[in-house]
Motif scaffolding. Sequence first.
Motif, short mmCIF file in Angstrom:
data_model
loop_
_atom_site.label_atom_id
_atom_site.label_comp_id
_atom_site.label_asym_id
_atom_site.label_seq_id
_atom_site.Cartn_x
_atom_site.Cartn_y
_atom_site.Cartn_z
N HIS A 162 -148.11 -37.78 62.09
CA HIS A 162 -146.77 -38.33 61.92
C HIS A 162 -146.76 -39.67 61.20
O HIS A 162 -145.74 -40.37 61.19
N ILE A 163 -147.89 -40.03 60.60
CA ILE A 163 -147.94 -41.26 59.81
C ILE A 163 -147.73 -40.90 58.35
O ILE A 163 -148.36 -39.99 57.83
N MET A 164 -146.81 -41.61 57.70
CA MET A 164 -146.51 -41.35 56.30
C MET A 164 -147.27 -42.33 55.41
O MET A 164 -147.32 -43.52 55.69
N LYS A 165 -147.85 -41.80 54.35
CA LYS A 165 -148.41 -42.64 53.29
C LYS A 165 -147.58 -42.44 52.04
O LYS A 165 -146.89 -41.44 51.88
N LEU A 166 -147.60 -43.42 51.16
CA LEU A 166 -146.66 -43.48 50.03
C LEU A 166 -145.23 -43.48 50.57
O LEU A 166 -144.33 -42.84 50.00
N ARG A 167 -145.01 -44.21 51.64
CA ARG A 167 -143.74 -44.18 52.36
C ARG A 167 -142.54 -44.52 51.47
O ARG A 167 -142.61 -45.43 50.64
N THR A 226 -141.28 -43.03 49.05
CA THR A 226 -141.34 -42.62 47.64
C THR A 226 -141.14 -41.11 47.59
O THR A 226 -141.29 -40.42 48.61
N PRO A 227 -140.81 -40.55 46.43
CA PRO A 227 -140.61 -39.09 46.36
C PRO A 227 -141.85 -38.29 46.73
O PRO A 227 -141.73 -37.10 47.05
N LEU A 228 -143.03 -38.89 46.68
CA LEU A 228 -144.26 -38.17 47.01
C LEU A 228 -144.83 -38.58 48.37
O LEU A 228 -146.01 -38.36 48.64
N GLN A 229 -144.00 -39.17 49.22
CA GLN A 229 -144.52 -39.53 50.54
C GLN A 229 -145.04 -38.29 51.25
O GLN A 229 -144.48 -37.20 51.13
N ARG A 230 -146.17 -38.46 51.95
CA ARG A 230 -146.72 -37.31 52.66
C ARG A 230 -147.23 -37.73 54.03
O ARG A 230 -147.57 -38.90 54.26
N ASP A 231 -147.24 -36.76 54.94
CA ASP A 231 -147.70 -37.01 56.29
C ASP A 231 -149.23 -36.90 56.33
O ASP A 231 -149.82 -36.10 55.62
N VAL A 232 -149.84 -37.74 57.16
CA VAL A 232 -151.28 -37.64 57.42
C VAL A 232 -151.48 -37.74 58.93
O VAL A 232 -150.64 -38.28 59.65
N LEU A 233 -152.60 -37.21 59.38
CA LEU A 233 -152.99 -37.39 60.77
C LEU A 233 -153.86 -38.63 60.84
O LEU A 233 -155.04 -38.59 60.51
#
Length: 359
Positions: free
Chosen positions: A83-88, A90-97
Motif C-alpha cells: 500500500h505504499i505508492m512510489k512516483l506518488r 504522478t500518472p505513473l504512480q504505482r503500489d509497492v510492498l
Amino acid sequence: MRLAWGEVVEVLETRLGLQRLAVRVDGRDAVAVCLPSLTGACAAGDRVLLNTTAVDLDLGTGGAHFIVARDDERGFSDASGGHIMKLRYTPLQRDVLAVEEQASEHAEALRDADDLGGVPVVCCPLHSHVLPVAAAIKEGVPDARVVYVMADDAALPLAISDAVAQMRAVGLLDGTVTTGHAFGGDLEAVTLHSGLLAAVRVLSADAVVAAIGPGVPGTGSVFGHGGVAAGEAINAVAALRGAPVAALRISFADPRERHRGVSHHSFVALGRVALARARVAVPRLEPPEADVVERALESAGIWERHERVIVDARMPDTRGVPMRSMGRSPHDDPVFFLAAAAAGSVAASLIRRPRRSRA
C-alpha cells in the motif's frame, strides 16, 4: 515535456525490470526503454506513447526515449500486495510492498529497528562509484555480503543500471534496496534510513554501498547537484550507529574545472552537508596529483570534520564488468576509480565477524 506516438519495431533486449526497444517515432528510427512494472511489457508492432524530452534536449539518458503507455485495450495490472505508492501523485504512480509495512514478512524485524550495529556503509556521490567500491570490498573480504542501497536523487528505476545488472550476475552484489521514490530493488523502502536498516536486518549485509542511481543531476551551483546525497547518507548512517565511509570524487581527466582534482561535490557533501564524522578514504597518489588532492582537502577544512584514511589502493577485480564514468575508463581517468576502490577497501577493513544471521 514532449510526448509522441510511435511503434515498436523490435525488442532488442529484455532483462529483469527493463526492455530496450527499437522504435519508429516522428518518421525516424530510435531506441526506447520500457519499464514493464509501469506500463506492461512491449512487443513488436505495439503502438506506444513515448516521452522524448531528454533526447530532444540532448541530455544524458543513453540516447533513449521512454515508454509512457501502450495503446492496448486490455490495459495493464501488476498489483504488488502493498500500500505504499512510489512516483506518488504522478500518472505513473504505482503500489509497492514496502519492506517496513505491516503486510511485509519483514515488518516485525524492522518495527523497532534503529541500529546498524557498526556495519560499514560507503557513501558515494556518483552511481559509477558502486562497481569499484563493491569490487574492492569483495577483494578484501571475499565472502562478504554486499548490498546496494539506492537513493532517489537521480534515476528512479534501478533496472536502468547496466552495471548493477552485471554486478548481480557475477556476484559482486548480494542484494539491492531502493528507497524513497526509487524502485525496483529486491526490497522497497520508504526512506533511506529504513532502507539501510533493511539492508542489514533483512538482507544480512556485511557492508553497504549507498549511492544515487545513474544520471547525476548538476547545475554548477553550490548545492544543486546529486553529490549532496552523499553527505545526507553519512548523516543517516551515523544516526543509525553504522560506520560511514566517504568515497571521494576525484578526477584529473574531467574537463570541467569544478570537477578537476577533488570535485566540488565532495567539498559540499563533506564540508557542509555531512554533520557527522566519517572516514574519508584517500588513495595514495604520486606527486603532483597527491599534492593537489591534499591541498584541496586541507583548504576545504575536511580534516577538521572527518578522519583521513590513506589507502594503498589498486584497481579492483570487477569480474569482467567494465568500469566507466562520464564515458571514461580506468585508462582515461585512473584516479577516479582508485578513489572509489579506496573507500571499498576501508569498508572491508571494518567488517565485523561473525556475520549476522538473516532475519
